[in-house]
Design a protein around this motif. Structure first.
Motif, PDB file in Angstrom:
ATOM      1  N   PRO A   1      53.202 108.078 175.865  1.00 15.62           N
ATOM      2  CA  PRO A   1      51.621 107.767 176.000  1.00 15.62           C
ATOM      3  C   PRO A   1      51.279 107.463 177.359  1.00 15.62           C
ATOM      4  N   GLU A   2      52.286 106.521 178.010  1.00 14.33           N
ATOM      5  CA  GLU A   2      52.023 105.683 179.210  1.00 14.33           C
ATOM      6  C   GLU A   2      51.908 106.834 180.576  1.00 14.33           C
ATOM      7  N   GLU A   3      52.855 107.678 180.182  1.00 13.55           N
ATOM      8  CA  GLU A   3      52.808 109.042 181.435  1.00 13.55           C
ATOM      9  C   GLU A   3      51.714 109.501 181.503  1.00 13.55           C
TER      10      GLU A   3
ATOM     11  N   VAL B   1      48.151 101.498 180.440  1.00 13.15           N
ATOM     12  CA  VAL B   1      47.887 101.661 179.213  1.00 13.15           C
ATOM     13  C   VAL B   1      46.573 102.252 178.646  1.00 13.15           C
ATOM     14  N   ASN B   2      46.375 102.537 177.438  1.00  9.77           N
ATOM     15  CA  ASN B   2      45.308 103.258 177.090  1.00  9.77           C
ATOM     16  C   ASN B   2      43.939 102.779 177.741  1.00  9.77           C
ATOM     17  N   SER B   3      43.793 101.412 177.719  1.00 12.81           N
ATOM     18  CA  SER B   3      42.424 101.011 178.344  1.00 12.81           C
ATOM     19  C   SER B   3      42.415 101.159 179.788  1.00 12.81           C
TER      20      SER B   3
ATOM     21  N   GLY C   1      40.746  96.195 169.848  1.00 16.49           N
ATOM     22  CA  GLY C   1      41.848  95.817 168.885  1.00 16.49           C
ATOM     23  C   GLY C   1      42.579  97.272 168.577  1.00 16.49           C
ATOM     24  N   SER C   2      43.648  97.150 167.661  1.00 13.29           N
ATOM     25  CA  SER C   2      44.459  98.344 167.532  1.00 13.29           C
ATOM     26  C   SER C   2      43.916  99.465 166.756  1.00 13.29           C
ATOM     27  N   ALA C   3      44.244 100.558 167.144  1.00 11.31           N
ATOM     28  CA  ALA C   3      43.867 101.696 166.235  1.00 11.31           C
ATOM     29  C   ALA C   3      44.849 102.900 166.838  1.00 11.31           C
TER      30      ALA C   3
ATOM     31  N   LEU D   1      62.279  95.060 173.050  1.00  9.16           N
ATOM     32  CA  LEU D   1      62.190  96.563 172.496  1.00  9.16           C
ATOM     33  C   LEU D   1      60.780  96.721 172.048  1.00  9.16           C
ATOM     34  N   HIS D   2      60.016  97.863 172.430  1.00 10.00           N
ATOM     35  CA  HIS D   2      58.869  98.130 171.729  1.00 10.00           C
ATOM     36  C   HIS D   2      58.147  99.482 171.803  1.00 10.00           C
ATOM     37  N   ARG D   3      59.018 100.132 172.941  1.00 11.81           N
ATOM     38  CA  ARG D   3      58.507 101.593 173.173  1.00 11.81           C
ATOM     39  C   ARG D   3      58.428 102.454 171.770  1.00 11.81           C
TER      40      ARG D   3
ATOM     41  N   GLY E   1      40.472  93.968 174.907  1.00 12.92           N
ATOM     42  CA  GLY E   1      40.933  93.611 173.629  1.00 12.92           C
ATOM     43  C   GLY E   1      41.739  94.120 172.779  1.00 12.92           C
ATOM     44  N   GLN E   2      42.333  95.527 173.814  1.00 15.32           N
ATOM     45  CA  GLN E   2      43.408  96.240 173.215  1.00 15.32           C
ATOM     46  C   GLN E   2      44.492  95.168 172.670  1.00 15.32           C
ATOM     47  N   HIS E   3      44.844  94.253 173.272  1.00 11.72           N
ATOM     48  CA  HIS E   3      45.833  93.013 172.706  1.00 11.72           C
ATOM     49  C   HIS E   3      44.690  92.104 172.676  1.00 11.72           C
ATOM     50  N   TYR E   4      44.823  91.384 171.486  1.00  7.73           N
ATOM     51  CA  TYR E   4      43.930  90.449 170.922  1.00  7.73           C
ATOM     52  C   TYR E   4      44.366  89.307 170.353  1.00  7.73           C
ATOM     53  N   ASP E   5      45.605  88.949 170.148  1.00 10.93           N
ATOM     54  CA  ASP E   5      45.941  87.765 169.217  1.00 10.93           C
ATOM     55  C   ASP E   5      46.365  86.691 170.335  1.00 10.93           C
ATOM     56  N   ARG E   6      46.575  85.499 169.726  1.00  9.97           N
ATOM     57  CA  ARG E   6      47.149  84.571 170.752  1.00  9.97           C
ATOM     58  C   ARG E   6      48.302  84.814 171.329  1.00  9.97           C
TER      59      ARG E   6
ATOM     60  N   GLN F   1      60.452  89.266 169.773  1.00  6.13           N
ATOM     61  CA  GLN F   1      59.963  90.720 169.005  1.00  6.13           C
ATOM     62  C   GLN F   1      58.590  91.022 169.418  1.00  6.13           C
ATOM     63  N   HIS F   2      58.222  92.035 169.757  1.00  2.67           N
ATOM     64  CA  HIS F   2      57.089  92.709 169.935  1.00  2.67           C
ATOM     65  C   HIS F   2      56.577  92.924 168.462  1.00  2.67           C
ATOM     66  N   PRO F   3      55.021  92.550 168.410  1.00  6.72           N
ATOM     67  CA  PRO F   3      54.726  92.935 166.930  1.00  6.72           C
ATOM     68  C   PRO F   3      55.022  94.422 165.949  1.00  6.72           C
ATOM     69  N   ARG F   4      55.024  95.245 167.009  1.00  6.12           N
ATOM     70  CA  ARG F   4      55.461  96.498 166.536  1.00  6.12           C
ATOM     71  C   ARG F   4      56.678  96.761 165.932  1.00  6.12           C
ATOM     72  N   THR F   5      57.547  96.098 166.806  1.00  7.99           N
ATOM     73  CA  THR F   5      59.037  96.103 166.697  1.00  7.99           C
ATOM     74  C   THR F   5      59.502  95.356 165.296  1.00  7.99           C
TER      75      THR F   5
HETATM   76  C1  UD1 Z   1      50.824  98.797 174.470  1.00 11.69           C
HETATM   77  C2  UD1 Z   1      50.783  99.679 175.714  1.00 11.69           C
HETATM   78  C3  UD1 Z   1      52.032  99.698 176.514  1.00 11.69           C
HETATM   79  C4  UD1 Z   1      52.642  98.313 176.849  1.00 11.69           C
HETATM   80  C5  UD1 Z   1      52.536  97.615 175.581  1.00 11.69           C
HETATM   81  C6  UD1 Z   1      53.096  95.982 175.949  1.00 11.69           C
HETATM   82  C7  UD1 Z   1      49.637 101.731 175.517  1.00 11.69           C
HETATM   83  C8  UD1 Z   1      49.515 103.234 175.203  1.00 11.69           C
HETATM   84  N1  UD1 Z   1      50.554 101.100 175.237  1.00 11.69           N
HETATM   85  O1  UD1 Z   1      51.683  99.317 173.747  1.00 11.69           O
HETATM   86  O2  UD1 Z   1      52.245 100.646 177.549  1.00 11.69           O
HETATM   87  O3  UD1 Z   1      53.725  98.422 177.388  1.00 11.69           O
HETATM   88  O4  UD1 Z   1      51.142  97.399 175.282  1.00 11.69           O
HETATM   89  O5  UD1 Z   1      52.793  95.128 174.835  1.00 11.69           O
HETATM   90  O6  UD1 Z   1      48.385 101.298 176.076  1.00 11.69           O
HETATM   91  N2  UD1 Z   1      49.298  93.978 167.977  1.00 11.69           N
HETATM   92  C9  UD1 Z   1      49.442  92.863 167.438  1.00 11.69           C
HETATM   93  N3  UD1 Z   1      48.679  91.900 168.178  1.00 11.69           N
HETATM   94  C10 UD1 Z   1      48.095  92.227 169.508  1.00 11.69           C
HETATM   95  C11 UD1 Z   1      48.324  93.493 169.956  1.00 11.69           C
HETATM   96  C12 UD1 Z   1      49.057  94.381 169.100  1.00 11.69           C
HETATM   97  O7  UD1 Z   1      49.667  92.298 166.559  1.00 11.69           O
HETATM   98  O8  UD1 Z   1      47.562  91.314 170.275  1.00 11.69           O
HETATM   99  C13 UD1 Z   1      50.143  95.185 166.862  1.00 11.69           C
HETATM  100  C14 UD1 Z   1      49.281  96.224 166.710  1.00 11.69           C
HETATM  101  O9  UD1 Z   1      48.697  95.844 165.348  1.00 11.69           O
HETATM  102  C15 UD1 Z   1      50.078  97.316 166.623  1.00 11.69           C
HETATM  103  C16 UD1 Z   1      51.297  96.849 167.600  1.00 11.69           C
HETATM  104  O10 UD1 Z   1      51.120  95.691 167.927  1.00 11.69           O
HETATM  105  O11 UD1 Z   1      50.692  97.429 165.257  1.00 11.69           O
HETATM  106  C17 UD1 Z   1      51.156  97.703 168.689  1.00 11.69           C
HETATM  107  O12 UD1 Z   1      50.111  97.598 169.546  1.00 11.69           O
HETATM  108  P1  UD1 Z   1      49.420  98.808 170.421  1.00 11.69           P
HETATM  109  O13 UD1 Z   1      48.100  98.131 171.495  1.00 11.69           O
HETATM  110  O14 UD1 Z   1      49.038  99.935 169.483  1.00 11.69           O
HETATM  111  O15 UD1 Z   1      50.538  99.249 171.461  1.00 11.69           O
HETATM  112  P2  UD1 Z   1      51.779  98.507 171.919  1.00 11.69           P
HETATM  113  O16 UD1 Z   1      52.817  98.971 171.470  1.00 11.69           O
HETATM  114  O17 UD1 Z   1      51.618  97.185 172.297  1.00 11.69           O
END
Ligand code: UD1
Length: 387
Positions: free
Chosen positions: A140-142, A108-110, A75-77, A222-224, A48-53, A254-258
């Motif tokens: 972090p992935e390294e 990934v962290n998981s 989830g995220s933390a 872009l998301h690193r 559940g590290q990534h969790y949304d649709r 766009q990744h959510p982080r970006t």
């Molecule tokens: C993680 C991985 C990275 C991988 C990337 C692909 C680690 C250290 N990083 O980074 O190796 O390339 O996933 O996406 O494990 N968020 C959502 N919905 C989700 C998941 C995340 O909105 O389903 C948001 C979070 O709230 C947070 C941001 O995206 O603000 C980042 O999520 P996070 O899981 O911390 O790391 P990634 O940058 O996705």
């Protein structure tokens, strides 16, 4: 010993996924292991590290992944909290189901969290996509890669250089097995089902004429953290992308982080809506369709570097280093960092038809997961597989 002599009493092979890039790696592995039933049984755990649709559910559907047997819902933390939560929640699952091994993929962290729990419980850990190194410990992935590989029991590698990295770190060659790239298994299996870029744009209310008017387009992801977590760095990259967009219209997925950081830092004005289409995270088939039809891809993703090499599409990687050197040595990848001049020069060359063509690396042939399943069945059946 062969797979057919594997004792039926083995616990399940516990397969762990956590974040988006894990899903396309695990899907072919699960399918390949199914061919070894009933000797091998699988269980799927989603942390559940990534969790949304957008980041998870859609990918499960696209890739034909089964519903997870267990969802840890972390989830995220912060890294510490996320890793700790996965560990705390994974331990009881391991105790309850007593797997014969745990398969983790990627970095990934998981991946690291589940590895640490399993190895301390004397459950063999199998790492798929082992040995990749950027030699950048700020990534972090390294850290996740180096630590997972030190304690994993069976290490499957995607390119031969990964085996050299592992041996330099003291990993015994008997633990390493070169199988190729499972991510490319997914790509080849799904390529003919890829969504057309016009349909993808239409689904987001964007006139597909954006693509046909210009004839060609680039794809951006872009998301690193190193690229998107600081306003100055992200602003500089967006400014360069704006210059690229003057030459070639861009589809920016766009990744959510970006997306969050662009808003937070007030950088949205750097993106010209006439030249850049913004999309939310896409499904697997949509992303595949966009990449396959693109004139070029600009990215900091590990997976896209590999997928563009397999598709023969030039990739400009917006990073200083890569843990996937074969994509540069044999594939279509060029490392450009944040160097404006290098980026624009590469774009111009590609637009003039002088982009890198590359060749398909060894064993990136759609059968990596089968090799893993065959090897794993034998390895598990061997009398001593855990030193
Ligand atoms: C993680 C991985 C990275 C991988 C990337 C692909 C680690 C250290 N990083 O980074 O190796 O390339 O996933 O996406 O494990 N968020 C959502 N919905 C989700 C998941 C995340 O909105 O389903 C948001 C979070 O709230 C947070 C941001 O995206 O603000 C980042 O999520 P996070 O899981 O911390 O790391 P990634 O940058 O996705």
């Amino acid at each position: 010993m062969t797979a057919s002599t594997t004792p039926v009493a083995l616990g399940p092979v516990m397969c762990v996924v956590g974040a988006r890039p894990n899903f396309m790696k695990m899907a072919p592995i699960l399918r390949a292991l199914a061919a070894h039933a009933p000797q091998l049984r699988t269980m799927l755990v989603h942390t559940g590290q990534h969790y949304d649709r957008d980041m998870s559910d859609r990918l499960f559907i696209d890739l034909g992944l089964p519903r997870p047997d267990i969802n840890l819902d972390v989830g995220s933390a912060s890294h510490a909290v996320q890793t700790a939560d996965v560990m705390r929640r994974f331990e009881p699952a391991l105790d309850e189901h007593r797997p014969c091994c745990v398969i983790v993929v990627g970095d990934v962290n998981s991946t690291l969290a589940c590895t640490l729990v399993a190895v301390k419980k004397d459950v063999p850990v199998v790492h798929v996509e082992a040995g990749l190194r950027s030699y950048d410990r700020k990534m972090p992935e390294e850290i996740n890669r180096v630590l997972t590989d030190q304690v994993a029991d069976r290490l499957y590698i995607t390119e031969r250089s990964a085996g050299q990295n592992l041996q330099r770190e003291g990993v015994a060659p008997e633990r390493i097995c070169f199988v190729g790239n499972v991510m490319i298994d997914s790509l080849l299996a799904n390529r003919e089902h890829a969504a057309s870029p016009a349909d993808t744009l239409r689904a987001h209310g964007i006139d597909p004429a954006f693509l046909s008017d210009h004839g060609r387009f680039g794809v951006v992801t872009l998301h690193r953290p190193s690229n998107v977590d600081e306003a100055q760095v992200l602003g500089r990259l967006l400014a360069v992308l704006a210059e690229v967009a003057e030459r070639l219209p861009l589809v920016f997925v766009q990744h959510p982080r970006t997306r969050g950081n662009i808003e937070r830092f007030g950088l949205a004005g750097l993106i010209d809506p006439q030249r850049v289409v913004l999309l939310p995270p896409q499904g697997y088939l949509e992303m595949l369709g966009l990449m396959a039809q693109a004139t070029l891809v600009l990215t900091d993703s590990g997976g896209l570097q590999e997928e563009t090499t397999a598709l023969g599409v030039p990739c400009l990687t917006l990073r200083a280093n890569t843990e996937r050197p074969i994509t540069v040595d044999e594939g279509t990848n060029t490392m450009v960092g944040d160097d404006r001049v290098a980026i624009l020069q590469c774009v111009d060359e590609i637009l003039q038809g002088r982009g890198k063509r590359g060749r398909t690396p060894e064993f990136w042939d759609g059968r990596a997961a089968q090799r893993i399943a065959t090897d794993l069945a034998q390895w598990l059946a061997a009398p001593r597989h855990h030193d």
